[in-house]
Design a protein around this motif. Structure first.
Motif, PDB file in Angstrom:
ATOM      1  N   LEU A 196       0.843  -1.189   0.000  1.00 22.83           N
ATOM      2  CA  LEU A 196       0.000   0.000   0.000  1.00 22.83           C
ATOM      3  C   LEU A 196       0.879   1.240   0.000  1.00 22.83           C
ATOM      4  CD1 LEU A 196      -2.621  -1.064   2.710  1.00 22.83           C
ATOM      5  CD2 LEU A 196      -2.830  -1.266   0.223  1.00 22.83           C
ATOM      6  N   VAL A 197       0.554   2.196  -0.870  1.00 21.41           N
ATOM      7  CA  VAL A 197       1.318   3.440  -1.000  1.00 21.41           C
ATOM      8  C   VAL A 197       0.341   4.600  -1.098  1.00 21.41           C
ATOM      9  CG1 VAL A 197       2.913   4.766  -2.460  1.00 21.41           C
ATOM     10  CG2 VAL A 197       3.259   2.300  -2.155  1.00 21.41           C
ATOM     11  N   GLY A 198       0.574   5.663  -0.339  1.00 22.08           N
ATOM     12  CA  GLY A 198      -0.266   6.845  -0.410  1.00 22.08           C
ATOM     13  C   GLY A 198       0.102   7.737  -1.580  1.00 22.08           C
ATOM     14  N   SER A 199      -0.888   8.420  -2.129  1.00 18.86           N
ATOM     15  CA  SER A 199      -0.658   9.417  -3.178  1.00 18.86           C
ATOM     16  C   SER A 199      -1.055  10.789  -2.652  1.00 18.86           C
ATOM     17  CB  SER A 199      -1.479   9.086  -4.430  1.00 18.86           C
ATOM     18  OG  SER A 199      -1.470  10.183  -5.333  1.00 18.86           O
ATOM     19  N   LEU A 200      -0.088  11.690  -2.621  1.00 18.25           N
ATOM     20  CA  LEU A 200      -0.385  13.077  -2.249  1.00 18.25           C
ATOM     21  C   LEU A 200      -1.002  13.831  -3.417  1.00 18.25           C
ATOM     22  CD1 LEU A 200       2.953  13.870  -0.373  1.00 18.25           C
ATOM     23  CD2 LEU A 200       0.722  13.547   0.695  1.00 18.25           C
ATOM     24  N   ALA A 201      -0.488  13.611  -4.608  1.00 16.48           N
ATOM     25  CA  ALA A 201      -0.905  14.402  -5.767  1.00 16.48           C
ATOM     26  C   ALA A 201      -2.332  14.083  -6.200  1.00 16.48           C
ATOM     27  CB  ALA A 201       0.049  14.166  -6.932  1.00 16.48           C
ATOM     28  N   PHE A 202      -2.651  12.797  -6.301  1.00 13.48           N
ATOM     29  CA  PHE A 202      -3.952  12.400  -6.821  1.00 13.48           C
ATOM     30  C   PHE A 202      -4.932  12.005  -5.725  1.00 13.48           C
ATOM     31  CE2 PHE A 202      -1.141  11.436 -10.549  1.00 13.48           C
ATOM     32  CZ  PHE A 202      -1.623  12.471 -11.340  1.00 13.48           C
ATOM     33  N   GLN A 203      -4.478  12.061  -4.474  1.00 13.40           N
ATOM     34  CA  GLN A 203      -5.344  11.938  -3.306  1.00 13.40           C
ATOM     35  C   GLN A 203      -6.082  10.601  -3.262  1.00 13.40           C
ATOM     36  OE1 GLN A 203      -7.665  15.461  -2.511  1.00 13.40           O
ATOM     37  NE2 GLN A 203      -6.038  16.826  -3.192  1.00 13.40           N
TER      38      GLN A 203
END
Length: 373
Positions: A314-321
């Motif tokens: 699992l990886v978070g995305s800051l740009a695409f939320q």
């Protein structure tokens, strides 16, 4: 990159069709997800990291400099937190417990620190114990130098491996042509320590004159994810590329990950950084994103509580939320899913001791993903 990428996403999408190699698997939004998202901790601004205490309560870092103890629905601010350099991407960053926390009580924090002779700040690592809602027995274990007033690329994550070594990531502090490829300078590196901050004698640059001997790998840009693989024990990282070229890497002793000599990204202005995506003696990522998702936080799923998720990353995305689930076959990404679309900028993700997934989202708080059925 965190701020810039939001305004550039449209142009990066166009770039994606005109240059470079894309990820082999397109990210999809599944029609059915095996969970419902429940807001577990509310009213947080930038919850950069969090850790679970043995009693099931939680310690949460706010980038502004607050350390919060969340227990039974109540938030308590912890006192005696170190002074942070709160500017741009700098502030109070990651938190991790010692693997033998129940015996020694050590809590580890990474943060942007103003300590030093020059103005500005750089990433630091400390440990302390928690007593009566205050940090006590504080010890500064490492402070990168020199300070700079640049506001970007502090890193920073903390993780322990199976042998009890501590790993710390530090970004290149906006000095890409100076720091990442020079092992005599801090920044753009993954560092390895004993749990008390001592430097292992088998670190790769221990005998190299002038080197920062805590360095374990180099050539990184802005690593904001570290996680231990549950089966191999290897340390994996994710890191921000520039405009395109975010990466997932497996960290190897003494290895060079190439920044900025090789990259799948380009400058924010649209100009080229280099025409090379690989070079002899430099590691290739096991996965990269074009366009950039701005990855932050990462966790392996070992729980059986979610259908078909075990073994995923699992990886978070800051740009695409959103939260991205990457299905793996060994080190190959075979499937990608977009979870929690539009929920907000995902800053951190962890599997809790209850086997559930917890996701920290800016401006909201920490969500608990409750399995359906």
């Amino acid at each position: 990159m965190e701020k810039s990428i939001l305004s550039l996403c449209f142009f990066v999408v166009i770039l994606n069709f005109s240059c470079g190699q894309k990820s082999e698997n397109k990210v999809i939004t599944p029609e059915v997800v095996p969970f419902t998202a429940e807001l577990f901790v509310d009213d947080l601004q930038i919850p950069w990291g969090f850790a679970f205490l043995p009693d099931g309560s939680m310690l949460i870092t706010e980038k502004s400099g607050e350390l919060i103890h969340f227990s039974k629905g109540k938030k308590t601010k912890i006192s005696n937190v170190p002074e942070v350099y709160y500017r741009g991407q700098g502030g109070l960053l990651d938190i991790e417990l010692h693997p033998d926390y129940t015996k020694n009580g050590w809590i580890y924090l990474s943060y942007a620190s103003p300590e030093g002779t020059k103005k500005g700040g750089h990433t630091a690592l400390m440990r302390a114990r928690l007593k009566n809602n205050a940090l006590v027995d504080g010890e500064l274990l490492y402070k990168a130098s020199p300070n700079t007033t640049k506001s970007q690329h502090f890193g920073s994550r903390i993780v322990f491996d199976n042998d009890g070594y501590l790993y710390l990531s530090i970004g290149e502090r906006g000095a890409r042509d100076v720091n990442p490829q020079d092992v005599s300078r801090d920044g753009g590196k993954i560092y390895r320590f004993y749990d008390d901050g001592r430097i292992p004698q088998d670190n790769p640059f221990i005998s190299k004159g002038g080197a920062k001997t805590a360095i374990y790998s180099y050539g990184h840009r802005n690593p904001q994810g570290l996680a231990k693989h549950p089966e191999t024990g290897e340390i994996w990282n994710n890191e921000h590329g520039p405009r395109g070229g975010d990466e997932i890497n497996i960290i190897k002793k003494g290895a060079n990950y190439g920044w900025p000599l090789v990259t799948y990204g380009i400058n924010y202005s649209g100009t080229s950084i280099t025409d090379k995506t690989e070079m002899g003696g430099m590691e290739q990522p096991i996965h990269y994103w074009v366009p950039s998702i701005a990855p932050c936080g990462m966790a392996f799923v070992t729980s059986d509580k979610y259908a078909d998720w075990k073994g995923s990353l699992l990886v978070g995305s800051l740009a695409f939320q959103y939260l991205e689930r990457l299905q793996l076959n060994g080190t190959k990404v075979t499937h990608r899913e977009k979870l929690l679309p539009g929920k907000g900028r995902v800053r951190a993700v962890k599997q809790g001791p209850d086997g559930l997934i917890y996701v920290a989202i800016e401006g909201k708080g920490i969500y608990k993903l409750i399995p359906k059925g």
